[in-house]
Design an enzyme around this catalytic site. Structure first.
Site, short mmCIF file in Angstrom:
data_model
loop_
_atom_site.label_atom_id
_atom_site.label_comp_id
_atom_site.label_asym_id
_atom_site.label_seq_id
_atom_site.Cartn_x
_atom_site.Cartn_y
_atom_site.Cartn_z
N ASP A 149 0.88 -1.18 0.00
CA ASP A 149 0.00 0.00 0.00
C ASP A 149 0.91 1.22 0.00
O ASP A 149 1.60 1.48 0.99
CB ASP A 149 -0.90 -0.02 1.24
N VAL A 150 0.92 1.97 -1.09
CA VAL A 150 1.89 3.05 -1.22
C VAL A 150 1.62 4.21 -0.26
O VAL A 150 2.49 5.04 -0.04
CB VAL A 150 1.99 3.57 -2.67
N ASN A 165 3.36 3.33 -10.43
CA ASN A 165 2.14 3.36 -11.24
C ASN A 165 0.87 3.57 -10.42
O ASN A 165 -0.11 4.11 -10.93
CB ASN A 165 2.04 2.04 -12.01
N TYR A 177 -6.31 15.59 -8.76
CA TYR A 177 -5.52 14.73 -9.65
C TYR A 177 -4.51 15.56 -10.45
O TYR A 177 -3.32 15.21 -10.52
CB TYR A 177 -6.47 13.98 -10.59
N THR A 183 -9.02 1.71 -22.21
CA THR A 183 -9.02 0.55 -21.33
C THR A 183 -10.48 0.08 -21.20
O THR A 183 -11.41 0.83 -21.53
CB THR A 183 -8.51 0.92 -19.91
P1 NAD Z 1 -6.35 1.81 -12.48
O1 NAD Z 1 -7.32 2.39 -11.51
O2 NAD Z 1 -6.81 0.67 -13.33
O3 NAD Z 1 -5.01 1.37 -11.76
C1 NAD Z 1 -4.50 2.02 -10.63
C2 NAD Z 1 -3.99 0.96 -9.68
O4 NAD Z 1 -3.44 1.55 -8.53
C3 NAD Z 1 -5.12 0.03 -9.21
O5 NAD Z 1 -4.70 -1.32 -9.38
C4 NAD Z 1 -5.28 0.37 -7.75
O6 NAD Z 1 -5.70 -0.72 -6.96
C5 NAD Z 1 -3.85 0.82 -7.41
N1 NAD Z 1 -3.78 1.58 -6.18
C6 NAD Z 1 -4.57 2.61 -5.79
N2 NAD Z 1 -4.21 3.02 -4.56
C7 NAD Z 1 -3.17 2.25 -4.17
C8 NAD Z 1 -2.35 2.19 -3.01
N3 NAD Z 1 -2.58 3.00 -1.97
N4 NAD Z 1 -1.35 1.29 -2.97
C9 NAD Z 1 -1.15 0.45 -4.00
N5 NAD Z 1 -1.88 0.43 -5.11
C10 NAD Z 1 -2.89 1.33 -5.19
O7 NAD Z 1 -5.87 3.00 -13.41
P2 NAD Z 1 -4.89 3.00 -14.66
O8 NAD Z 1 -5.59 3.70 -15.75
O9 NAD Z 1 -4.29 1.66 -14.90
O10 NAD Z 1 -3.75 4.02 -14.13
C11 NAD Z 1 -2.46 3.64 -13.75
C12 NAD Z 1 -1.60 4.89 -13.62
O11 NAD Z 1 -1.55 5.55 -14.88
C13 NAD Z 1 -2.17 5.90 -12.62
O12 NAD Z 1 -1.11 6.53 -11.93
C14 NAD Z 1 -2.88 6.90 -13.52
O13 NAD Z 1 -3.01 8.15 -12.94
C15 NAD Z 1 -1.96 6.89 -14.73
N6 NAD Z 1 -2.59 7.33 -15.96
C16 NAD Z 1 -3.53 6.56 -16.61
C17 NAD Z 1 -4.07 7.02 -17.81
C18 NAD Z 1 -5.09 6.22 -18.59
O14 NAD Z 1 -5.57 6.69 -19.62
N7 NAD Z 1 -5.44 5.01 -18.17
C19 NAD Z 1 -3.66 8.25 -18.35
C20 NAD Z 1 -2.71 8.99 -17.66
C21 NAD Z 1 -2.17 8.51 -16.48
#
Ligand code: NAD
Length: 248
Positions: A64-65, A86, A152, A187
């Site tokens: 848990d980050v 991530n 965010y 996604t």
């Molecule tokens: P997602 O919600 O599918 O994945 C995020 C993951 O982080 C989840 O598995 C969640 O359980 C985990 N998480 C949340 N809080 C946590 C904690 N306290 N400790 C450990 N894990 C934790 O979203 P995603 O789209 O896969 O995004 C992943 C990263 O990419 C994020 O940082 C997001 O901001 C960034 N991002 C995504 C996009 C996109 O289009 N999908 C665009 C820009 C940036």
């Protein structure tokens, strides 16, 4: 220089699904032994089993980050060559009504969490004298803004600036720190929104007139993570179909 990470160890946070699970697969296929972190390690079972079945080296840790003890439990025990910060949450709501707790929750995960993981990883890299590569997953919303995601955007902008500050301080240890800023990536979770009128309008504002695909992040991630990027540190790499240069 090939985009390979053969023989390296890598940690990906928030890896139970979404981009994190994808990034773990990318690094594993490029030759790394990958450790996947998630708050509930059992949520990683399927991803880890899939990677192992494909002949890759992968394991899972509970991480848990936002929890200093949880981060220390992983990173005081193990050193990684590559760390992908991530884990992230988006939060939502207009600023005028946003409860302070919601602001804190987003910043705690996206900014403080990324810092704790980077710091723990860097201490181990420094102690081993090994150097390493830290890739912080920021966002184009760290470089421009949109409505309804104030915490965010602030958190991701701070991650970009933190990345530069850490790159400056840790170059002396051979540690590179870079930020990858994805644009809108398709996604299963966001497919519904992008099929809607509002989603289609958003896509029409992206110069390439389409969403990104997860695979289009693979090369950029490997560039920053691997020795192909050995002289890249403190960089911010946007992968967004030109969204950041859309016309004003
Ligand atoms: P997602 O919600 O599918 O994945 C995020 C993951 O982080 C989840 O598995 C969640 O359980 C985990 N998480 C949340 N809080 C946590 C904690 N306290 N400790 C450990 N894990 C934790 O979203 P995603 O789209 O896969 O995004 C992943 C990263 O990419 C994020 O940082 C997001 O901001 C960034 N991002 C995504 C996009 C996109 O289009 N999908 C665009 C820009 C940036």
């Amino acid at each position: 220089m090939e985009l390979q990470v053969t023989g390296k160890t890598a940690l990906v946070t928030g890896a139970s699904g979404g981009l994190g699970a994808h990034f773990a697969g990318v690094l594993a296929r490029a030759g790394a032994a990958v450790t996947l972190g998630a708050r509930r390690a059992d949520r990683l079972d399927d991803v880890v089993a899939g990677l192992q079945a494909a002949g890759h080296r992968a394991d899972a840790v509970s991480l848990d980050v936002t929890d200093e003890a949880s981060v220390a439990a992983v990173l005081s025990q193990r050193r990684f060559d590559i760390v992908v910060n991530n884990a992230g949450i988006s939060g939502s709501g207009m600023a005028i009504d946003m409860p302070a707790d919601e602001w804190d929750r987003v910043l705690a995960t996206n900014l403080r969490g990324s810092f704790l993981v980077a710091q723990g990883a860097a201490r181990a890299m420094r102690d081993a004298g090994s150097g390493g590569s830290i890739v912080n997953i920021a966002s184009i919303l760290g470089l421009r803004v949109a409505g309804g995601v104030v915490a965010y955007t602030a958190s991701k902008a701070a991650v970009v600036q933190m990345t530069k500050a850490l790159a400056l301080e840790w170059a002396r240890f051979g540690i590179r720190v870079n930020a990858l800023c994805p644009g809108y990536v398709e996604t299963p979770i966001n497919a519904g929104f992008f099929a809607s009128t509002a989603g289609q309008a958003l896509i029409s504002r992206i110069p390439q007139r389409r969403l990104g695909q997860e695979a289009e992040l693979d090369g950029p991630l490997l560039l920053l993570a691997s020795d192909a990027g050995s002289y890249i540190t403190g960089a911010t790499l946007a992968v967004d179909g030109g969204h950041l240069v859309s016309t004003l």
